[in-house]
Design an enzyme around this catalytic site. Structure first.
Site, mmCIF file in Angstrom:
data_model
loop_
_atom_site.group_PDB
_atom_site.id
_atom_site.type_symbol
_atom_site.label_atom_id
_atom_site.label_comp_id
_atom_site.label_asym_id
_atom_site.label_seq_id
_atom_site.Cartn_x
_atom_site.Cartn_y
_atom_site.Cartn_z
ATOM 1 N N TYR A 1 0.833 -1.205 0.000
ATOM 2 C CA TYR A 1 0.000 0.000 0.000
ATOM 3 C C TYR A 1 0.873 1.264 0.000
ATOM 4 C CZ TYR A 1 -3.533 -3.463 1.356
ATOM 5 O OH TYR A 1 -4.348 -4.566 1.409
ATOM 6 N N HIS B 1 0.442 -11.908 1.087
ATOM 7 C CA HIS B 1 -0.632 -11.122 0.459
ATOM 8 C C HIS B 1 -1.458 -11.935 -0.545
ATOM 9 C CE1 HIS B 1 -1.597 -6.592 -0.225
ATOM 10 N NE2 HIS B 1 -2.671 -7.314 -0.375
HETATM 11 P P1 NAP Z 1 -13.776 -1.001 1.528
HETATM 12 O O1 NAP Z 1 -13.323 -0.915 2.917
HETATM 13 O O2 NAP Z 1 -14.894 -1.931 1.195
HETATM 14 O O3 NAP Z 1 -14.196 0.436 0.982
HETATM 15 C C1 NAP Z 1 -13.435 1.588 1.173
HETATM 16 C C2 NAP Z 1 -14.191 2.765 0.539
HETATM 17 O O4 NAP Z 1 -15.501 2.844 1.093
HETATM 18 C C3 NAP Z 1 -13.547 4.123 0.764
HETATM 19 O O5 NAP Z 1 -13.743 4.855 -0.435
HETATM 20 C C4 NAP Z 1 -14.354 4.744 1.894
HETATM 21 O O6 NAP Z 1 -14.443 6.135 1.772
HETATM 22 C C5 NAP Z 1 -15.718 4.124 1.689
HETATM 23 N N1 NAP Z 1 -16.439 3.895 2.948
HETATM 24 C C6 NAP Z 1 -15.970 3.315 4.082
HETATM 25 N N2 NAP Z 1 -16.920 3.270 5.018
HETATM 26 C C7 NAP Z 1 -18.025 3.842 4.472
HETATM 27 C C8 NAP Z 1 -19.328 4.112 4.953
HETATM 28 N N3 NAP Z 1 -19.698 3.782 6.187
HETATM 29 N N4 NAP Z 1 -20.207 4.719 4.113
HETATM 30 C C9 NAP Z 1 -19.851 5.046 2.857
HETATM 31 N N5 NAP Z 1 -18.624 4.835 2.327
HETATM 32 C C10 NAP Z 1 -17.720 4.233 3.149
HETATM 33 O O7 NAP Z 1 -12.607 -1.374 0.513
HETATM 34 P P2 NAP Z 1 -11.064 -1.716 0.594
HETATM 35 O O8 NAP Z 1 -10.269 -0.560 1.016
HETATM 36 O O9 NAP Z 1 -10.764 -2.403 -0.697
HETATM 37 O O10 NAP Z 1 -10.973 -2.870 1.710
HETATM 38 C C11 NAP Z 1 -10.733 -2.622 3.080
HETATM 39 C C12 NAP Z 1 -9.329 -3.007 3.479
HETATM 40 O O11 NAP Z 1 -9.087 -4.395 3.229
HETATM 41 C C13 NAP Z 1 -8.232 -2.318 2.642
HETATM 42 O O12 NAP Z 1 -8.076 -0.962 2.985
HETATM 43 C C14 NAP Z 1 -7.062 -3.202 2.949
HETATM 44 O O13 NAP Z 1 -6.533 -2.929 4.228
HETATM 45 C C15 NAP Z 1 -7.721 -4.588 2.890
HETATM 46 N N6 NAP Z 1 -7.657 -5.213 1.544
HETATM 47 C C16 NAP Z 1 -6.921 -6.364 1.396
HETATM 48 C C17 NAP Z 1 -6.812 -6.977 0.155
HETATM 49 C C18 NAP Z 1 -5.984 -8.223 0.027
HETATM 50 O O14 NAP Z 1 -5.697 -8.653 -1.110
HETATM 51 N N7 NAP Z 1 -5.607 -8.850 1.108
HETATM 52 C C19 NAP Z 1 -7.473 -6.444 -0.959
HETATM 53 C C20 NAP Z 1 -8.253 -5.305 -0.784
HETATM 54 C C21 NAP Z 1 -8.340 -4.712 0.473
HETATM 55 P P3 NAP Z 1 -13.510 7.195 2.569
HETATM 56 O O15 NAP Z 1 -12.125 6.634 2.576
HETATM 57 O O16 NAP Z 1 -13.691 8.450 1.814
HETATM 58 O O17 NAP Z 1 -14.065 7.300 3.967
#
Ligand code: NAP
Length: 277
Positions: A53, A111
């Protein structure tokens, strides 16, 4: 906060904070640090990051957010598959520790699967565990066959978690991977739990949301928080989103709500290959 137990006996919170897309833009740094601090203050003390990241940038943001309060936090990081050789994982861990300004990780994950034999990765992870650099290790984006293979190797039974894409839109793991992990008390860490904003205006969740005085996104997150043996790690920089994610813990979905959700977002009726980002 409700917790789940790892096989090592450690209890970890079912709701944490993700950091993907953090540490990429200098102009966002203060907002990102403040966001993580707010989340920790509220009780979302599990923080998920990765060397990928922002190419180390997210780990640097995390280090500033947790400065002076390392003991309050359950810190998870991940290493690239190309760093998964015995010496590669040891070196990658040292670099992450240095960026995070800490001397240990609570949990360290591969990962996704690459070409380096898993047995070698597990050997490196065991070395790190014995040296006290990591307290537990696990994997990410592993399907059931990968888990079975890993389990058969030396150190494979110590895999503490599998971090995978899981939310109302991606329910494929309920067919086999989730029960496989539940049977072995290996918690699933659900990434992209709010499907990167996809539920914000979801008409299928609106009625339930109104009933609970919540947003559709909160209902989607609440549904995940009600699953057995699942940890959710939404990423949010907007303080309102952080608060909404935290209060999703208080939403008590009824059996009727769950039935309505299952009609709109069908559980799998056959094996599906693991969805990934
Ligand atoms: P996510 O958490 O599903 O979505 C993040 C997005 O949703 C951001 O744009 C955020 O906006 C918005 N959001 C968050 N809470 C909200 C709410 N209550 N209402 C409306 N919008 C909301 O997606 P992600 O970042 O892909 O996944 C979460 C975490 O999982 C990642 O950050 C990472 O740490 C991990 N991850 C791991 C892998 C892997 O391969 N292991 C892959 C993907 C993700 P704002 O930021 O503007 O608040």
């Amino acid at each position: 906060m409700k917790t789940v137990k790892l096989s090592s006996g450690k209890e970890i919170p079912i709701l944490g904070q993700g950091t993907w897309r953090m540490g990429e833009k200098a102009s966002q740094k203060t907002a990102e640090i403040d966001a993580l601090k707010l989340g920790i203050d509220l009780g979302m003390t599990l923080i998920d990051t990765a060397e990928m990241y922002g190419e180390g940038g997210a780990e640097r943001v995390v280090s500033e957010a947790i400065g002076g309060r390392r003991q309050e936090v359950y810190l998870v990081s991940k290493f690239y598959p190309y760093n998964a050789s015995y010496q590669g994982v040891i070196n990658a861990c040292e670099r992450s520790l240095s960026r995070l300004k800490t001397d240990y990780l609570d949990l360290y994950l591969l990962h996704w699967r690459g070409s380096i034999p898993l047995a070698e990765t597990l050997e490196g992870l065991q070395h790190l565990k014995q040296a006290g650099k990591i307290l537990d290790y696990g994997v990410s984006n592993f399907d059931t066959d990968d888990m079975e293979e890993a389990e058969s190797l030396a150190g494979g039974k110590e895999i503490a978690t599998n971090q995978v894409l899981y939310n109302l839109i991606h329910r494929g793991i309920e067919w086999d991977l989730l029960p496989w992990c539940q049977k072995r008390s290996i918690p699933i860490m659900a990434y992209s739990p709010v499907e990167q904003r996809a539920f914000v205006n979801d008409s299928r969740l609106k009625n339930i949301a109104v009933k609970h005085n919540a947003t559709p996104t909160q209902i989607a997150l609440s549904w995940l928080l009600h699953q057995d043996n699942v940890i959710s790690i939404p990423k949010a920089t907007n303080p309102q989103h952080i608060r909404e994610n935290f209060t999703a813990l208080d939403i008590d979905l009824t059996e009727e709500d769950i039935k309505e959700i299952d009609l709109a977002f069908k559980p799998p009726s056959r094996k599906m290959s693991l969805a990934m980002r």
